[in-house]
Design an enzyme around this catalytic site. Structure first.
Site, PDB file in Angstrom:
ATOM      1  N   ASN A  94      94.916  80.149 -73.489  1.00  0.00           N
ATOM      2  CA  ASN A  94      96.347  79.913 -73.288  1.00  0.00           C
ATOM      3  C   ASN A  94      96.932  79.203 -74.509  1.00  0.00           C
ATOM      4  O   ASN A  94      96.309  79.121 -75.553  1.00  0.00           O
ATOM      5  CB  ASN A  94      96.549  79.107 -72.005  1.00  0.00           C
ATOM      6  CG  ASN A  94      97.806  79.513 -71.256  1.00  0.00           C
ATOM      7  OD1 ASN A  94      98.879  79.623 -71.844  1.00  0.00           O
ATOM      8  ND2 ASN A  94      97.678  79.743 -69.961  1.00  0.00           N
ATOM      9  N   HIS A 124      83.572  61.937 -88.255  1.00  0.00           N
ATOM     10  CA  HIS A 124      83.534  61.079 -89.443  1.00  0.00           C
ATOM     11  C   HIS A 124      82.692  59.838 -89.140  1.00  0.00           C
ATOM     12  O   HIS A 124      82.530  59.453 -87.978  1.00  0.00           O
ATOM     13  CB  HIS A 124      84.944  60.623 -89.829  1.00  0.00           C
ATOM     14  CG  HIS A 124      85.884  61.733 -90.156  1.00  0.00           C
ATOM     15  ND1 HIS A 124      85.852  62.414 -91.351  1.00  0.00           N
ATOM     16  CD2 HIS A 124      86.905  62.278 -89.439  1.00  0.00           C
ATOM     17  CE1 HIS A 124      86.798  63.322 -91.365  1.00  0.00           C
ATOM     18  NE2 HIS A 124      87.459  63.273 -90.218  1.00  0.00           N
ATOM     19  N   ALA A 177      91.297  69.443 -65.744  1.00  0.00           N
ATOM     20  CA  ALA A 177      92.373  69.138 -66.687  1.00  0.00           C
ATOM     21  C   ALA A 177      92.271  67.714 -67.225  1.00  0.00           C
ATOM     22  O   ALA A 177      91.931  66.778 -66.507  1.00  0.00           O
ATOM     23  CB  ALA A 177      93.724  69.343 -66.009  1.00  0.00           C
ATOM     24  N   ARG A 200      80.328  67.700 -58.834  1.00  0.00           N
ATOM     25  CA  ARG A 200      79.580  68.342 -57.746  1.00  0.00           C
ATOM     26  C   ARG A 200      79.320  69.790 -58.104  1.00  0.00           C
ATOM     27  O   ARG A 200      80.024  70.380 -58.936  1.00  0.00           O
ATOM     28  CB  ARG A 200      80.363  68.273 -56.436  1.00  0.00           C
ATOM     29  CG  ARG A 200      81.703  68.991 -56.464  1.00  0.00           C
ATOM     30  CD  ARG A 200      82.330  69.042 -55.090  1.00  0.00           C
ATOM     31  NE  ARG A 200      83.665  69.648 -55.099  1.00  0.00           N
ATOM     32  CZ  ARG A 200      83.897  70.955 -55.067  1.00  0.00           C
ATOM     33  NH1 ARG A 200      82.876  71.823 -55.055  1.00  0.00           N
ATOM     34  NH2 ARG A 200      85.131  71.425 -55.056  1.00  0.00           N
TER      35      ARG A 200
END
Length: 228
Positions: A94, A124, A177, A200
């Site tokens: 997306n 880094h 998310a 889970r």
């Protein structure tokens, strides 16, 4: 091993070989800047094209190490090298995919990404002086090292997720998310959080088959195994 000693003489690595060997490299070296420039220009062109333009898919294929026959990047998309990324069949990304593929990134088959996913296969040093310096000509010397990312088959990575170098995400995993994935995720697990952790196993109880309307059953035959 890429680095070798022959007849007592040190054989110098290229900057790209240093990346793949897990050694420190300078991303500002001309050798690497040329590879990245091609990827960056191609991404600019891709992002400026209409999403229905049939030339779009082949343009992005030109800079990738490998990709299957079926794929779609909504765009905008940004690859750092492109040639260090290897993607399987049936891929979807997306909006706003960012791929810092300094190290190699391997993505399996049937993988989908939500908006604003970032794959960060680079890092880094933590010590400030080691990160950046100025040479005698007043030019920045940047110290960087990189670890590979491996993403299995049938993985869904939801929106605003960051995957850090060195991580393996197992087959059939779902990353929720807003996650920051810093450690490996096993097969068949729902995982989320910052830092991301396995929550889970994904089971048949998670099926959403009940949401399919009768007139859509034929369309979704390739997604669902009907339990009549």
């Amino acid at each position: 091993m890429i680095e070798a000693v022959r007849k007592g003489e040190h054989i110098a690595m290229t900057e790209e070989e240093k990346i793949f060997a897990g050694k420190m490299f300078d991303p500002r070296k001309p050798e690497l800047k040329q590879i990245k420039h091609k990827a960056h220009v191609t991404c600019q062109k891709y992002n400026a094209m209409d999403e229905f333009d049939p030339r779009r898919n082949e343009l992005i294929r030109e800079i990738l190490g490998k990709i299957g026959n079926v794929y779609y990047f909504q765009g905008p998309v940004q690859f750092n090298y492109g040639t260090h990324t290897f993607i399987g069949e049936d891929f979807f990304a997306n909006f706003n995919l960012t791929v810092m593929d300094d190290a190699r990134i391997y993505i399996g088959d049937h993988v989908c990404f939500g908006p604003n996913v970032s794959l960060m296969a680079t890092s880094h040093p933590l010590i400030a002086q080691e990160r950046m310096g100025l040479d005698q000509d007043g030019k920045t010397t940047m110290a960087e090292y990189a670890q590979e990312i491996h993403i299995g088959d049938h993985v869904w990575i939801a929106c605003n997720t960051v995957v850090i170098g060195g991580v393996h995400i197992g087959n059939n995993a779902v990353i929720g998310a807003g996650s920051v994935v810093t450690k490996d995720i096993p097969d068949n697990y729902l995982a989320y959080g910052n830092p991301c952790r396995p929550i889970r196993p994904i089971t048949e109880a998670d099926s959403k088959q009940s949401l399919i309307l009768p007139e859509d059953r034929e369309h979704f035959t390739y997604n669902f195994q009907w339990k009549d």
